[in-house]
Design a protein around this motif. Structure first.
Motif, PDB file in Angstrom:
ATOM      1  N   UNK A   1      -8.325  14.035  46.940  1.00 43.08           N
ATOM      2  CA  UNK A   1      -7.854  12.730  47.396  1.00 43.08           C
ATOM      3  C   UNK A   1      -6.680  12.211  46.576  1.00 43.08           C
ATOM      4  N   UNK A   2      -6.699  12.452  45.255  1.00 47.10           N
ATOM      5  CA  UNK A   2      -5.749  11.768  44.380  1.00 47.10           C
ATOM      6  C   UNK A   2      -4.726  12.660  43.683  1.00 47.10           C
ATOM      7  N   UNK A   3      -4.773  13.967  43.871  1.00 51.69           N
ATOM      8  CA  UNK A   3      -3.807  14.844  43.210  1.00 51.69           C
ATOM      9  C   UNK A   3      -2.375  14.582  43.663  1.00 51.69           C
ATOM     10  N   UNK A   4      -2.199  13.957  44.824  1.00 51.16           N
ATOM     11  CA  UNK A   4      -0.852  13.733  45.355  1.00 51.16           C
ATOM     12  C   UNK A   4      -0.027  12.770  44.514  1.00 51.16           C
ATOM     13  N   UNK A   5      -0.668  11.852  43.762  1.00 53.99           N
ATOM     14  CA  UNK A   5       0.143  10.920  42.964  1.00 53.99           C
ATOM     15  C   UNK A   5      -0.467  10.547  41.614  1.00 53.99           C
ATOM     16  N   UNK A   6      -1.445  11.309  41.150  1.00 53.39           N
ATOM     17  CA  UNK A   6      -2.014  11.100  39.814  1.00 53.39           C
ATOM     18  C   UNK A   6      -1.534  12.233  38.905  1.00 53.39           C
ATOM     19  N   UNK A   7      -1.037  11.910  37.711  1.00 53.33           N
ATOM     20  CA  UNK A   7      -0.572  12.950  36.788  1.00 53.33           C
ATOM     21  C   UNK A   7      -1.694  13.927  36.417  1.00 53.33           C
TER      22      UNK A   7
ATOM     23  N   UNK B   1      -3.104   2.699  47.509  1.00 55.15           N
ATOM     24  CA  UNK B   1      -2.313   3.680  48.251  1.00 55.15           C
ATOM     25  C   UNK B   1      -3.157   4.638  49.084  1.00 55.15           C
ATOM     26  N   UNK B   2      -4.462   4.468  49.059  1.00 57.65           N
ATOM     27  CA  UNK B   2      -5.351   5.323  49.847  1.00 57.65           C
ATOM     28  C   UNK B   2      -5.525   4.683  51.225  1.00 57.65           C
TER      29      UNK B   2
END
Length: 173
Positions: free
Chosen positions: A28-34, A135-136
């Protein structure tokens, strides 16, 4: 689609919940989490120890969904509320709700949410809170369709990186 069997999780499910939590959070979050903070977050907040400790708490319930063969595909974690500036007497929190991608979009999310509502009703809760990453968009739309409305904002830390979450509420009575 393979049917989902819903049940309350126990401490013995900690390993499966850790794998499922890590997989769904990463997807879910790899697209914008470092990367490094994300991996560090998964190691602590989605570890078997995290889930075993959570399930040992009297105010925490986890509903888990499995295939008929016992493979975990989703879960919802219900806890006491953690937003002191926004909460009211009678609140409960939907801390986490995750489904693997292939089980999304076919009514399973709604079934899982209904499971969370049932636990809230068992506890006599009047309102359910949840926080969702702003952003989700897919999750925000799902919650709004389910009757949740935004009541505030909070900061969610992934390692040392802050992200803004919206806090939503839905009356239960």
């Amino acid at each position: 689609m393979t049917p989902v069997i819903w049940r309350k999780a126990g401490v013995h499910d900690a390993d499966a919940l850790a794998l499922l939590g890590s997989a769904t959070f990463l997807a879910t979050f790899a697209f914008d989490h470092p990367g490094q903070p994300l991996v560090a977050h998964l190691r602590t907040e989605h570890s078997p120890e995290y889930y075993a400790n959570a399930l040992a708490q009297p105010g925490v319930d986890i509903v888990m969904g499995e295939t008929p063969l016992g493979a975990p595909v989703g879960y919802a974690m219900i806890t006491p509320p953690s937003h002191p500036d926004l909460q009211q007497d009678g609140d409960i929190e939907l801390k986490r709700i995750y489904l693997l991608g292939p089980w999304q979009g076919g009514g399973n999310g709604r079934q899982l949410l209904e499971q969370a509502f049932a636990i809230a009703a068992e506890r006599g809760a009047k309102r359910m809170l949840l926080a969702v990453y702003e952003n989700n968009e897919k999750a925000v739309a799902f919650y709004e369709r389910a009757g949740f409305t935004a009541i505030g904002k909070t900061v969610f830390m992934v390692g040392d990186v802050p992200f803004r979450d919206m806090v939503y509420a839905r009356p239960l009575i």
